[in-house]
Motif scaffolding. Structure first.
Motif, mmCIF file in Angstrom:
data_model
loop_
_atom_site.group_PDB
_atom_site.id
_atom_site.type_symbol
_atom_site.label_atom_id
_atom_site.label_comp_id
_atom_site.label_asym_id
_atom_site.label_seq_id
_atom_site.Cartn_x
_atom_site.Cartn_y
_atom_site.Cartn_z
ATOM 1 N N ASN A 75 0.827 -1.207 0.000
ATOM 2 C CA ASN A 75 0.000 0.000 0.000
ATOM 3 C C ASN A 75 0.861 1.258 0.000
ATOM 4 O OD1 ASN A 75 -2.588 -1.046 -0.150
ATOM 5 N ND2 ASN A 75 -2.772 -1.311 2.058
ATOM 6 N N GLU A 76 1.926 1.250 0.804
ATOM 7 C CA GLU A 76 2.812 2.411 0.852
ATOM 8 C C GLU A 76 3.459 2.659 -0.503
ATOM 9 O OE1 GLU A 76 4.176 2.352 5.571
ATOM 10 O OE2 GLU A 76 5.500 1.539 4.027
ATOM 11 N N VAL A 77 3.934 1.604 -1.133
ATOM 12 C CA VAL A 77 4.574 1.739 -2.444
ATOM 13 C C VAL A 77 3.572 2.274 -3.472
ATOM 14 C CG1 VAL A 77 5.619 0.467 -4.362
ATOM 15 C CG2 VAL A 77 6.329 -0.022 -2.011
ATOM 16 N N ALA A 78 2.350 1.708 -3.456
ATOM 17 C CA ALA A 78 1.328 2.121 -4.421
ATOM 18 C C ALA A 78 0.932 3.579 -4.225
ATOM 19 C CB ALA A 78 0.102 1.218 -4.310
ATOM 20 N N PHE A 79 0.790 4.004 -2.972
ATOM 21 C CA PHE A 79 0.349 5.372 -2.708
ATOM 22 C C PHE A 79 1.476 6.384 -2.920
ATOM 23 C CE2 PHE A 79 -3.399 3.475 -1.051
ATOM 24 C CZ PHE A 79 -4.366 4.470 -1.034
ATOM 25 N N ASN A 80 2.727 5.953 -2.807
ATOM 26 C CA ASN A 80 3.840 6.869 -3.042
ATOM 27 C C ASN A 80 4.175 7.005 -4.523
ATOM 28 O OD1 ASN A 80 4.473 7.730 -0.417
ATOM 29 N ND2 ASN A 80 5.651 5.878 -0.003
ATOM 30 N N ALA A 81 3.768 6.020 -5.340
ATOM 31 C CA ALA A 81 4.152 6.004 -6.753
ATOM 32 C C ALA A 81 3.730 7.262 -7.511
ATOM 33 C CB ALA A 81 3.603 4.753 -7.432
ATOM 34 N N PRO A 82 2.476 7.756 -7.380
ATOM 35 C CA PRO A 82 2.106 8.972 -8.126
ATOM 36 C C PRO A 82 2.952 10.178 -7.736
ATOM 37 C CG PRO A 82 0.147 7.837 -7.321
ATOM 38 C CD PRO A 82 1.316 7.199 -6.642
ATOM 39 N N LEU A 83 3.252 10.310 -6.430
ATOM 40 C CA LEU A 83 4.070 11.433 -5.977
ATOM 41 C C LEU A 83 5.476 11.354 -6.565
ATOM 42 C CD1 LEU A 83 4.795 13.853 -4.173
ATOM 43 C CD2 LEU A 83 5.228 12.217 -2.321
ATOM 44 N N LEU A 84 6.089 10.172 -6.490
ATOM 45 C CA LEU A 84 7.444 10.017 -7.011
ATOM 46 C C LEU A 84 7.490 10.283 -8.513
ATOM 47 C CD1 LEU A 84 8.604 6.864 -5.016
ATOM 48 C CD2 LEU A 84 9.262 9.241 -4.639
ATOM 49 N N LYS A 85 6.434 9.879 -9.218
ATOM 50 C CA LYS A 85 6.384 10.109 -10.661
ATOM 51 C C LYS A 85 6.367 11.608 -10.969
ATOM 52 C CE LYS A 85 3.665 9.010 -14.793
ATOM 53 N NZ LYS A 85 2.449 8.325 -15.316
ATOM 54 N N GLU A 86 5.567 12.370 -10.215
ATOM 55 C CA GLU A 86 5.499 13.807 -10.468
ATOM 56 C C GLU A 86 6.802 14.497 -10.074
ATOM 57 O OE1 GLU A 86 2.166 16.175 -10.503
ATOM 58 O OE2 GLU A 86 0.801 14.715 -9.628
ATOM 59 N N LEU A 87 7.424 14.055 -8.986
ATOM 60 C CA LEU A 87 8.692 14.654 -8.580
ATOM 61 C C LEU A 87 9.776 14.389 -9.625
ATOM 62 C CD1 LEU A 87 8.805 13.888 -4.748
ATOM 63 C CD2 LEU A 87 8.362 16.087 -5.854
ATOM 64 N N ARG A 88 9.776 13.196 -10.203
ATOM 65 C CA ARG A 88 10.750 12.887 -11.252
ATOM 66 C C ARG A 88 10.511 13.745 -12.496
ATOM 67 N NH1 ARG A 88 9.617 6.675 -10.015
ATOM 68 N NH2 ARG A 88 11.081 6.372 -8.291
ATOM 69 N N MET A 89 9.227 13.989 -12.800
ATOM 70 C CA MET A 89 8.913 14.837 -13.947
ATOM 71 C C MET A 89 9.419 16.253 -13.707
ATOM 72 S SD MET A 89 5.202 15.833 -15.560
ATOM 73 C CE MET A 89 4.736 16.717 -14.076
ATOM 74 N N ILE A 90 9.202 16.774 -12.491
ATOM 75 C CA ILE A 90 9.685 18.113 -12.163
ATOM 76 C C ILE A 90 11.203 18.164 -12.241
ATOM 77 C CG2 ILE A 90 9.837 19.846 -10.333
ATOM 78 C CD1 ILE A 90 7.078 18.886 -9.379
ATOM 79 N N ALA A 91 11.862 17.110 -11.731
ATOM 80 C CA ALA A 91 13.325 17.057 -11.780
ATOM 81 C C ALA A 91 13.821 17.069 -13.220
ATOM 82 C CB ALA A 91 13.814 15.804 -11.055
ATOM 83 N N LEU A 92 13.128 16.336 -14.076
ATOM 84 C CA LEU A 92 13.529 16.280 -15.482
ATOM 85 C C LEU A 92 13.346 17.641 -16.154
ATOM 86 C CD1 LEU A 92 14.556 14.357 -17.686
ATOM 87 C CD2 LEU A 92 12.165 13.867 -18.262
ATOM 88 N N LEU A 93 12.232 18.307 -15.849
ATOM 89 C CA LEU A 93 11.983 19.621 -16.428
ATOM 90 C C LEU A 93 12.992 20.650 -15.928
ATOM 91 C CD1 LEU A 93 8.090 19.667 -16.345
ATOM 92 C CD2 LEU A 93 9.530 19.720 -18.375
ATOM 93 N N HIS A 94 13.443 20.489 -14.702
ATOM 94 C CA HIS A 94 14.483 21.382 -14.184
ATOM 95 C C HIS A 94 15.751 21.270 -15.034
ATOM 96 C CE1 HIS A 94 13.516 23.173 -10.111
ATOM 97 N NE2 HIS A 94 12.387 22.600 -10.464
ATOM 98 N N MET A 95 15.971 20.074 -15.575
ATOM 99 C CA MET A 95 17.181 19.849 -16.356
ATOM 100 C C MET A 95 17.064 20.341 -17.792
ATOM 101 S SD MET A 95 18.522 16.083 -15.211
ATOM 102 C CE MET A 95 19.843 16.223 -16.416
ATOM 103 N N VAL A 96 15.864 20.151 -18.392
ATOM 104 C CA VAL A 96 15.777 20.381 -19.834
ATOM 105 C C VAL A 96 14.903 21.551 -20.254
ATOM 106 C CG1 VAL A 96 16.163 17.931 -20.231
ATOM 107 C CG2 VAL A 96 13.818 18.782 -20.132
ATOM 108 N N ALA A 97 14.039 22.034 -19.360
ATOM 109 C CA ALA A 97 13.089 23.068 -19.795
ATOM 110 C C ALA A 97 13.768 24.413 -19.956
ATOM 111 C CB ALA A 97 11.941 23.182 -18.792
#
Length: 292
Positions: free
Chosen positions: A194-216
């Motif tokens: 349950n913890e892994v499943a509920f954390n997955a959407p947050l981690l996905k968005e944080l990774r997207m933000i991190a990627l945009l910090h690099m390339v945007a």
């Protein structure tokens, strides 16, 4: 629910009103469950352990939830929190509240998330946002059925970027991302899943933000909004000291202990990073990319 209670209290009395509203809400919840069979046993009380792992009522309820659905056990779909929310939250004040709320629920039919904003928030919306499908019947809103929003957005960060002016986002994290050791009991395995499943959407968005910090390119439309977002996190390692059964504990000293730990952790964050707000991220976003 915490967000709605806080915003309602803030609209009526500022920060003090928000604190008082949260105190009232959780005291009412605790009082309502005073005679619940889900209580700690003498050994847990004697040793000061906040767990229901030896409670026969908890174990029976857990077993029944694996065999029977909420539609079998609670055919009328009653939820005492509905009345508590109606009594303790001034939903009219949320419409004029200076605090923007974005409450997410998961559409059972489509699997997509729906974000409810201040004027749309009702007791049913709040119940839907915390509706665990093994414990509660899906909540119907506008002809659609909804489950907990954590399955698709925990939390949904996009509205904070698109609809708010602040470029600082502070995550108050209550589910641990990491846990020491390997779960071996059926209960611990289920809890960790349950913890892994509920954390997955947050981690996905944080990774997207991190990627945009690099390339945007900071000068190009919405990409600039994402790339300029500063991320901070308030979290305590003490959540790993609690097992999954503690989520059913409503004893007032336990709830006060959670509140006090939250205040202690928030103060530690302010002492360490208060000066960074408005200037730089304090969460290591580059580390997010290492797991892509």
């Amino acid at each position: 629910m915490n967000a709605a209670v806080m915003a309602s209290g803030y609209a009526q009395g500022g920060a003090e009103g928000a604190r008082a509203a949260l105190e009232t809400f959780w005291k009412v919840v605790s009082d309502a469950a005073r005679y619940s069979p889900m209580r700690r046993g003498p050994l847990e009380i004697l040793t000061g352990r906040w767990t229901l792992e030896n409670s026969p009522f908890y174990m029976a309820g857990e077993l029944m939830s694996r065999i029977f659905s909420p539609y079998d056990l609670n055919p009328f779909g009653g939820n005492p929190l509905s009345e508590i929310l109606a009594e303790t939250v001034d939903f009219a004040s949320l419409i004029r509240s200076p605090i923007k709320l974005f409450i997410t629920a998961t559409n059972v039919r489509t699997g997509a998330g729906r974000v409810f904003r201040n004027a749309e928030i009702t007791p049913d919306v709040l119940l839907a946002s915390g509706c665990l499908p093994t414990l509660f019947q899906a909540v119907e809103i506008d002809g659609e059925s909804y489950w907990d929003g954590g399955y698709v957005g925990n939390p949904t960060i996009t509205p904070l970027v698109r609809e708010c002016q602040s470029q600082d986002t502070i995550l108050v994290q209550i589910n641990p991302i990491e846990r020491p050791g390997i779960p071996r009991s059926a209960r611990d395995i289920h809890n960790r899943l349950n913890e892994v499943a509920f954390n997955a959407p947050l981690l996905k968005e944080l990774r997207m933000i991190a990627l945009l910090h690099m390339v945007a390119d900071a000068g190009r439309g919405e990409g600039a909004l994402w790339s300029n977002m500063r991320i901070h996190r308030i979290a305590t390692d003490r959540v790993t000291e609690l097992d999954s059964t503690s989520k059913m504990i409503t004893e007032w000293p336990f709830l006060c202990g959670l509140r006090d730990e939250g205040r202690r952790t928030a103060q530690l964050f302010l002492d360490a990073h208060g000066a960074d707000l408005g200037k730089r991220s304090t969460l290591d976003l580059d580390a997010m990319l290492e797991t892509l």
